[in-house]
Write an enzyme that holds these catalytic residues in place. Structure first.
Site, PDB file in Angstrom:
ATOM      1  N   LYS A 216      -7.852   1.347  -3.104  1.00 11.64           N
ATOM      2  CA  LYS A 216      -7.499   0.918  -1.741  1.00 11.64           C
ATOM      3  C   LYS A 216      -7.702   2.054  -0.726  1.00 11.64           C
ATOM      4  O   LYS A 216      -8.307   1.859   0.329  1.00 11.64           O
ATOM      5  CB  LYS A 216      -6.034   0.457  -1.751  1.00 11.64           C
TER       6      LYS A 216
ATOM      7  N   LYS B  16      -1.841   4.950   8.599  1.00  7.39           N
ATOM      8  CA  LYS B  16      -1.050   5.037   7.359  1.00  7.39           C
ATOM      9  C   LYS B  16      -1.982   5.246   6.148  1.00  7.39           C
ATOM     10  O   LYS B  16      -1.760   6.127   5.326  1.00  7.39           O
ATOM     11  CB  LYS B  16      -0.230   3.750   7.181  1.00  7.39           C
TER      12      LYS B  16
ATOM     13  N   THR C 171       0.873  -1.175   0.000  1.00  8.33           N
ATOM     14  CA  THR C 171       0.000   0.000   0.000  1.00  8.33           C
ATOM     15  C   THR C 171       0.908   1.221   0.000  1.00  8.33           C
ATOM     16  O   THR C 171       1.655   1.433   0.961  1.00  8.33           O
ATOM     17  CB  THR C 171      -0.893   0.016   1.256  1.00  8.33           C
TER      18      THR C 171
END
Ligand code: NAD
Length: 290
Positions: free
Chosen positions: A162, A237, A87
């Site tokens: 995402k 994050k 990611t």
């Protein structure tokens, strides 16, 4: 297929092990982690990449991806695919894809959801950005490591999907937790709250499948002292990546922004580090208005 695998940590190791179990020839490289059984160790990222048809990276962040990609891409065969499953920020995914294209290498960004459990069970969901040609080559590997792969468009779109998904998840978890904490203060039993909301218009994945209240709803990290699961720092994050992307794209995301600030306080100043992201509920329980 000959596969190079860079970054064999919590997620990468079980993913690589599943590729080996399916009969692929996997050469791995990691600066710290040991290789899982059946993965041949290479002393460098370039060494793991040089004969590979597909190179998979599963690294902590965009800066590390960019530096590893600089080493990898020149070592790769023309026509091979660089598939990044980490990611990272949308911008890094697009920069790496451009560098790959200049070197005659195909690139795909394919972050995952499903966590460590999904990586071990081979049930991850992949959201992929890149050309049809690259997606077609890597798809059989997604089918081994996961149960679903969605081709979301050109490079960077996997990362976009995402972070948009996880922005919804972070905001929804906070809403679910603050509503439980309010219900407590109003004298409403948590089981009754669940029975109503899980079958009413307030239902969501965070309420119905991952309920943050211990002993209520299906088993979740709340029933295991809020051990992750999906750690609060990983949610932070992803929320930060969503806000970085929103900034770059000039998108107004006030709820995502507030969710990022709340998880930042929780992780950096309120002992949330190492806890599941649903531990927002005990956080709200202890707090007062204002
Ligand atoms: P991790 O820290 O366990 O693994 C990362 C690995 O990369 C480590 O083993 C580290 O030694 C290695 N590494 C770092 N720099 C390197 C370099 N220059 N060359 C080679 N290896 C290097 O992290 P993880 O939990 O496996 O997560 C990996 C990625 O997957 C992250 O981007 C994370 O956001 C994403 N992700 C994680 C989860 C999860 O539940 N853990 C879920 C979805 C997505």
């Amino acid at each position: 297929m000959k596969i190079g695998f860079i970054g064999l940590g919590n997620m990468g190791a079980p993913m690589a092990a599943n590729l080996v179990a399916a009969g692929h020839d996997v050469t791995g490289h990691d600066i710290h982690a040991a290789m899982p059984d059946g993965v041949v160790a290479a002393i460098s990222a370039a060494g793991a990449a040089k004969d590979a048809d597909v190179v998979i990276t599963m690294l902590p962040n965009g800066a590390i991806l960019r530096s590893v990609a600089e080493e990898l891409i020149p070592a790769m065969k023309k026509g091979a695919v660089l598939c990044d499953c980490s990611t990272v920020d949308v911008e890094s995914a697009r920069v790496v894809a451009e560098q790959a294209a200049e070197a005659g290498v195909l690139a795909i960004d394919a972050p995952v959801s499903g966590g460590i459990g999904g990586a071990a069970a081979g049930t991850l969901t992949f959201m992929a950005g890149g050309s049809d040609a690259a997606f077609a080559i890597v798809r059989p590997l997604f089918d081994i490591m996961g149960q679903k792969a969605v081709h979301c468009g050109p490079s960077g779109n996997g990362q976009a999907a995402k972070i948009c998904n996880n922005m919804i998840l972070g905001v929804t978890m906070i809403a679910t937790c603050e509503a439980f904490a309010l219900a407590d203060k109003l004298g409403l039993d948590r089981q009754k709250m669940f029975d109503v909301v899980s079958t009413s218009s307030g239902y969501s994945w965070t309420m119905n499948a991952y309920c943050p209240a211990p002993g209520v709803g299906p088993q979740s990290p709340a029933d295991n002292d809020y051990k992750p699961g999906f750690a609060a720092e990983l949610m932070l994050k992803d929320l930060r990546l969503s806000q970085q992307a929103a900034e770059a794209a000039d998108a107004d995301t006030p709820m995502g922004q507030l969710a990022a600030l709340l998880y930042e306080s929780f992780v950096e100043r309120e002992d949330g580090k190492g806890m599941d992201f649903s531990a927002m509920l005990p956080r709200f329980e202890k707090r007062h208005r204002g």
